[in-house]
Scaffold this active site. Structure first.
Site, short mmCIF file in Angstrom:
data_model
loop_
_atom_site.label_atom_id
_atom_site.label_comp_id
_atom_site.label_asym_id
_atom_site.label_seq_id
_atom_site.Cartn_x
_atom_site.Cartn_y
_atom_site.Cartn_z
N TYR A 143 0.86 -1.19 0.00
CA TYR A 143 0.00 0.00 0.00
C TYR A 143 0.90 1.24 0.00
O TYR A 143 1.84 1.32 0.79
CB TYR A 143 -0.92 0.02 1.22
CG TYR A 143 -1.81 1.25 1.31
CD1 TYR A 143 -1.59 2.22 2.28
CD2 TYR A 143 -2.85 1.46 0.43
CE1 TYR A 143 -2.40 3.36 2.36
CE2 TYR A 143 -3.67 2.58 0.50
CZ TYR A 143 -3.43 3.52 1.48
OH TYR A 143 -4.23 4.64 1.55
N ASP A 160 9.44 2.89 -0.78
CA ASP A 160 8.43 3.64 -0.03
C ASP A 160 8.68 3.47 1.46
O ASP A 160 8.26 2.47 2.06
CB ASP A 160 7.04 3.15 -0.42
CG ASP A 160 5.95 3.85 0.39
OD1 ASP A 160 4.75 3.62 0.10
OD2 ASP A 160 6.28 4.62 1.31
N LYS A 206 4.86 10.13 7.65
CA LYS A 206 4.63 9.75 9.05
C LYS A 206 5.63 10.38 10.02
O LYS A 206 5.55 11.57 10.32
CB LYS A 206 4.59 8.23 9.16
CG LYS A 206 3.40 7.61 8.39
CD LYS A 206 3.36 6.11 8.51
CE LYS A 206 2.35 5.49 7.58
NZ LYS A 206 0.97 5.54 8.06
P1 KE4 Z 1 -0.78 8.89 3.66
O1 KE4 Z 1 -1.33 9.41 2.37
O2 KE4 Z 1 -1.84 8.11 4.48
O3 KE4 Z 1 -0.06 9.94 4.51
O4 KE4 Z 1 0.38 7.81 3.35
C1 KE4 Z 1 0.06 6.74 2.49
C2 KE4 Z 1 1.04 5.61 2.75
C3 KE4 Z 1 2.09 5.44 1.86
N1 KE4 Z 1 3.00 4.45 2.04
C4 KE4 Z 1 2.91 3.61 3.10
C5 KE4 Z 1 3.94 2.54 3.26
C6 KE4 Z 1 1.86 3.76 4.04
O5 KE4 Z 1 1.79 2.90 5.10
C7 KE4 Z 1 0.91 4.77 3.87
C8 KE4 Z 1 -0.25 4.97 4.82
N2 KE4 Z 1 -0.39 4.00 5.86
C9 KE4 Z 1 -1.74 3.86 6.39
C10 KE4 Z 1 -1.76 2.76 7.45
N3 KE4 Z 1 -1.02 1.63 7.16
C11 KE4 Z 1 -2.25 5.13 6.96
C12 KE4 Z 1 -3.47 4.99 7.85
C13 KE4 Z 1 -4.74 5.29 7.14
O6 KE4 Z 1 -4.85 5.01 5.92
O7 KE4 Z 1 -5.65 5.81 7.82
#
Ligand code: KE4
Length: 426
Positions: A142, A237, A265
């Site tokens: 993801y 990533d 993050k």
């Molecule tokens: P954001 O757009 O949510 O800031 O980041 C996306 C993203 C990109 N790459 C990785 C490896 C990620 O884990 C994420 C986002 N992670 C999720 C939870 N595993 C965020 C929580 C959510 O979607 O509410």
């Protein structure tokens, strides 16, 4: 009716599912979400005054603990000078220099406001630099919700079992190829089958969105060799792993030098900031230098820069990652012993302070094996732990996070809760 339930009822009138991000709705674990009123250190309090030991940590950012006095002071100080200017600031230069010192493969970088923006932009510049259209991602990986990356995605989409997502037109997903994690031969075959057409491979170096599934020995290095052989860009990533598993991220842990890296993050310290970047020749393609366009009103926001800079400063203090390792090991070893004593089939994957306990005998080495987990049992465990004042990540396919504020008291309380939950039966 509890205050959380009242708020949830109101929220659902205006917010789809009552939340601003799907996983927060607890659809994967059952029950209704607690609404958080405040947090400090390793603990959060819900709007009904109940206290929890928190292992969500805002899904990774809160590695130094919630509402850290020094982070708050840095944000307050920045805010007093104004919250956003739409003009370059010294903080952005300090931030870029600090991140470059930590992650030397980021020769050039661009700040954005979310991990999604970072990965979406990295893919665009990889396509612009190579002139190629196809991208390869990992099944169960993801990278945020950009159209072309919502193909067999992990995290929320995996939780809901939606292959890809509605609303993503075939044209947007057509050039996205997916392949199993930890299978170098399958990756090689995909590159050979698409000669000269693959712009990039994007991977989480330690997937956290199918649950935590570490790379097999040599796998990441193998990806780098394949990318070099086929003229594809390797995008790592590190939105979740950056500054989480080591100060220099997974690439420092595994001695990897990717072409491009995405961060998020932790790097924003709990405020909206993310980064994409890498080789200078690739990033020279980004406007205003080159033809690949990317922009953002709040990119490099001074409050987020201040929170990120202070968080990284705190992480540079001696012993930080040794402490995170020791606390995380004590937690996971303790949980494992309790589940074993209770005769509960499980396997735990952990790298540093990110971990997942899969409710299945294991081993979990890719998304297909992760999906063999007993998600109903995970849901019962989650709800039991919640009732005992421990807030785990509300999905079997997510990572839990330990931070510097988790001390003996928090781990002891967590293990006591687990003992009670297992004794009651899950
Ligand atoms: P954001 O757009 O949510 O800031 O980041 C996306 C993203 C990109 N790459 C990785 C490896 C990620 O884990 C994420 C986002 N992670 C999720 C939870 N595993 C965020 C929580 C959510 O979607 O509410």
């Amino acid at each position: 009716m509890s205050r959380s339930e009242e708020l949830f009822a109101r929220a659902q009138k205006l917010l789809p599912g009552g939340v601003n991000s799907p996983v927060r709705a607890y659809r994967a674990v059952g029950g209704k979400p607690v609404f958080v009123a405040r947090a400090k250190g390793a603990r959060v309090w819900d709007v009904d005054g109940r206290e929890y030991v928190d292992y969500v940590g805002s899904w990774g950012p809160m590695i130094v603990g919630h509402a850290h006095d020094e982070v708050l002071a840095a944000v307050h100080e920045a805010a007093a000078r104004g919250t956003s200017f739409g003009a370059p600031t010294e903080l952005e230069v300090d931030f870029a220099e600090t991140v470059n010192a930590a992650v030397p493969s980021l020769h050039m970088m661009r700040c954005v406001s979310s991990g999604t923006e970072a990965t979406m932009s990295a893919l665009r510049v990889a396509r612009g630099f190579t002139g190629r259209a196809k991208v390869i991602k990992i099944d169960g990986g993801y990278h945020g919700h950009a159209d072309c990356l919502l193909a067999d995605a992990g995290s929320g989409v995996a939780t809901f079992g939606i292959p890809g997502s509605a609303g993503v037109p075939a044209g947007a997903a057509r050039d996205t190829l997916t392949v199993a994690w930890n299978d170098l031969e399958a990756m090689r075959a995909l590159l050979v089958a698409n000669p000269g057409e693959v712009a990039c491979i994007i991977v989480e170096p330690i997937p956290g969105n199918m649950g935590v599934v570490p790379p097999a020995p040599g796998y990441l290095a193998g990806l780098g060799a394949l990318c070099a052989e086929h003229g594809a860009i390797l995008i790592i990533d590190e939105v979740m792993t950056g500054f989480r598993v080591a100060y220099g991220g997974a690439q420092a842990l595994y001695g990897l030098v990717p072409d491009m890296t995405c961060l998020g993050k932790v790097v924003g310290g709990g405020l909206p900031a993310a980064v994409y970047g890498g080789r200078a020749d690739i990033m020279a393609k980004i406007a205003p230098l080159g033809p690949v366009y990317q922009a953002g009103t709040l990119s490099g926001n001074p409050l987020a820069m201040a929170a990120g800079l202070k968080t990284l400063e705190l992480l540079r203090r001696p012993g930080t990652y040794q402490q995170l390792e020791a606390t995380s090991a004590r937690l996971c070893d303790g949980l494992g012993a309790i589940l074993r004593e209770g005769g509960i089939e499980h396997t735990t994957n952990r790298v540093g302070s990110m971990w997942t306990t899969f409710f299945q005998p294991g081993a979990v080495t890719d998304y297909a094996s992760a999906k063999r987990s007993d998600t109903a049992r995970f849901g019962r465990f989650f709800r039991g732990m919640l009732e005992h004042g421990v807030l785990l990540a509300p999905s079997q396919y997510e990572a839990g996070f330990v931070g510097l504020a988790h001390g003996d008291a928090e781990i002891t309380r967590t293990l006591e809760a687990a003992r009670a939950v297992v004794k009651a039966g899950i």
